[in-house]
Design a protein around this motif. Structure first.
Motif, PDB file in Angstrom:
ATOM      1  N   ILE A 106      15.961  24.372 -18.536  1.00 56.30           N
ATOM      2  CA  ILE A 106      15.730  23.508 -19.690  1.00 56.30           C
ATOM      3  C   ILE A 106      14.360  24.037 -20.299  1.00 56.30           C
ATOM      4  CG2 ILE A 106      14.674  21.005 -20.198  1.00 56.30           C
ATOM      5  CD1 ILE A 106      16.272  19.965 -18.072  1.00 56.30           C
ATOM      6  N   ASP A 107      14.506  24.525 -21.467  1.00 54.42           N
ATOM      7  CA  ASP A 107      13.316  25.066 -22.195  1.00 54.42           C
ATOM      8  C   ASP A 107      12.645  26.233 -21.343  1.00 54.42           C
ATOM      9  OD1 ASP A 107      13.811  23.134 -24.126  1.00 54.42           O
ATOM     10  OD2 ASP A 107      12.379  21.650 -23.279  1.00 54.42           O
ATOM     11  N   GLY A 108      13.570  26.797 -20.791  1.00 56.33           N
ATOM     12  CA  GLY A 108      13.032  27.984 -20.170  1.00 56.33           C
ATOM     13  C   GLY A 108      12.719  27.821 -18.502  1.00 56.33           C
ATOM     14  N   THR A 109      13.008  26.478 -18.081  1.00 53.13           N
ATOM     15  CA  THR A 109      12.448  26.470 -16.582  1.00 53.13           C
ATOM     16  C   THR A 109      13.620  26.098 -16.082  1.00 53.13           C
ATOM     17  OG1 THR A 109      10.295  25.082 -17.422  1.00 53.13           O
ATOM     18  CG2 THR A 109      11.117  24.508 -15.223  1.00 53.13           C
ATOM     19  N   LYS A 110      13.810  26.887 -14.831  1.00 52.30           N
ATOM     20  CA  LYS A 110      14.932  26.722 -13.774  1.00 52.30           C
ATOM     21  C   LYS A 110      14.523  25.432 -12.817  1.00 52.30           C
ATOM     22  CE  LYS A 110      17.122  31.393 -13.893  1.00 52.30           C
ATOM     23  NZ  LYS A 110      17.136  32.410 -13.163  1.00 52.30           N
ATOM     24  N   ALA A 221      16.623  14.906 -15.863  1.00 50.61           N
ATOM     25  CA  ALA A 221      15.823  16.298 -15.616  1.00 50.61           C
ATOM     26  C   ALA A 221      14.637  16.502 -16.718  1.00 50.61           C
ATOM     27  CB  ALA A 221      16.794  17.517 -15.633  1.00 50.61           C
ATOM     28  N   ARG A 222      14.817  16.161 -17.658  1.00 47.40           N
ATOM     29  CA  ARG A 222      13.795  16.363 -18.699  1.00 47.40           C
ATOM     30  C   ARG A 222      12.810  15.222 -18.597  1.00 47.40           C
ATOM     31  NH1 ARG A 222      14.223  19.302 -23.275  1.00 47.40           N
ATOM     32  NH2 ARG A 222      16.247  20.463 -23.650  1.00 47.40           N
ATOM     33  N   GLU A 223      12.981  14.115 -18.300  1.00 47.99           N
ATOM     34  CA  GLU A 223      12.101  13.054 -18.169  1.00 47.99           C
ATOM     35  C   GLU A 223      11.306  13.455 -16.769  1.00 47.99           C
ATOM     36  OE1 GLU A 223      10.165   9.099 -17.710  1.00 47.99           O
ATOM     37  OE2 GLU A 223      11.079  10.316 -19.479  1.00 47.99           O
TER      38      GLU A 223
END
Length: 257
Positions: A106-110, A221-223
């Motif tokens: 997500i946005d470059g974060t694993k 996951a984003r939350e």
């Protein structure tokens, strides 16, 4: 003397050839052993990857626990997200608790999601309660074709309040929306109203067709990433806004086809 020297050369020659052959054989065996060993390592990694998810390094790990009555589709939802497969045929209840891992970016974060699949039967509740406390997020499922599973959501939410952390992220999911209209007994509006009453995120899903399955886990996951970063201003991530935005986007895409 000359004959002895000739015979001696023949013996040395045969000995040299024998040693060369032995060396070739030994090197061949060594190479074969190395190949077999490497093959076993690759095979073992493949098996571990299949069972527990990607073996790549991750930046963060979040624990997600699935809850809900038996038969609402918790295992099917997990397997659809994890392996893009659907369990058709005879229904087999989860015994106790099981889990699977999946790494998403997500946005470059694993991010590694450790997803725990719990049994819905009453006799396993004392076991599953132990997994509430350190959960980062809870997915609470009901079956849109089963009114009792929806009515029991309030009891599940009471358990969550008692055993889970105060800041746990909760998402309510109405599953099995692939059903026929005549089979549906819980309206989408009923789920939305209940989620609004308890101030939790909500969406409807289908483990069979894959409707909103990836979106549910991605939104969670984003939350969790947002909470982990310490965002507290007005521009921080809002899970329900994200769900609404993605749902509208998918709807618009389908409408133009």
């Amino acid at each position: 003397m000359a004959e002895n020297r000739i015979e001696r050369k023949r013996v040395l020659s045969r000995k040299s050839k024998s040693e060369d052959v032995k060396s070739v054989i030994e090197n061949g065996v060594s190479a074969r052993r190395t190949t077999i060993t490497n093959s076993n390592v690759v095979s073992s990694k493949a098996q571990l990857s299949h069972m527990y998810g990607s073996l790549t390094e991750t930046d963060l790990t979040f624990k997600i626990v699935q809850l809900g009555d038996s038969g609402v589709g918790k295992t099917c939802l997990l397997l659809k997200f994890r392996d893009n497969t659907f369990l058709s045929g005879n229904f087999i209840s989860t015994v106790g608790i099981d889990y699977r891992n999946k790494v998403i970016e997500i946005d470059g974060t694993k991010v590694k999601l450790q997803i725990w699949d719990t049994a819905g039967q009453e006799r396993f509740r004392s076991v599953t309660h132990a997994y509430y406390r350190d959960a980062h997020a809870l997915l609470l499922l009901y079956d849109v074709t089963n009114k009792i599973s929806f009515d029991n959501i309030r009891a599940w939410l009471a358990e969550i309040k008692e055993y889970a952390a105060d800041d746990v992220v909760i998402m309510l999911l109405g599953n099995k929306t692939d059903c026929k209209n005549s089979e549906r007994v819980v309206r989408k509006e009923d789920g939305e109203n209940l989620a609004r009453e308890y101030n939790v995120a909500f969406m409807e899903t289908s483990a069979k067709t894959g409707l909103n399955v990836d979106l549910a886990f991605t939104a969670i996951a984003r939350e969790l990433l947002s909470k982990n970063s310490g965002e507290s201003n007005k521009s921080s991530f809002k899970v329900q806004d994200y769900i609404r935005e993605q749902t509208q986007k998918n709807t618009c895409v389908n409408c133009t086809i």
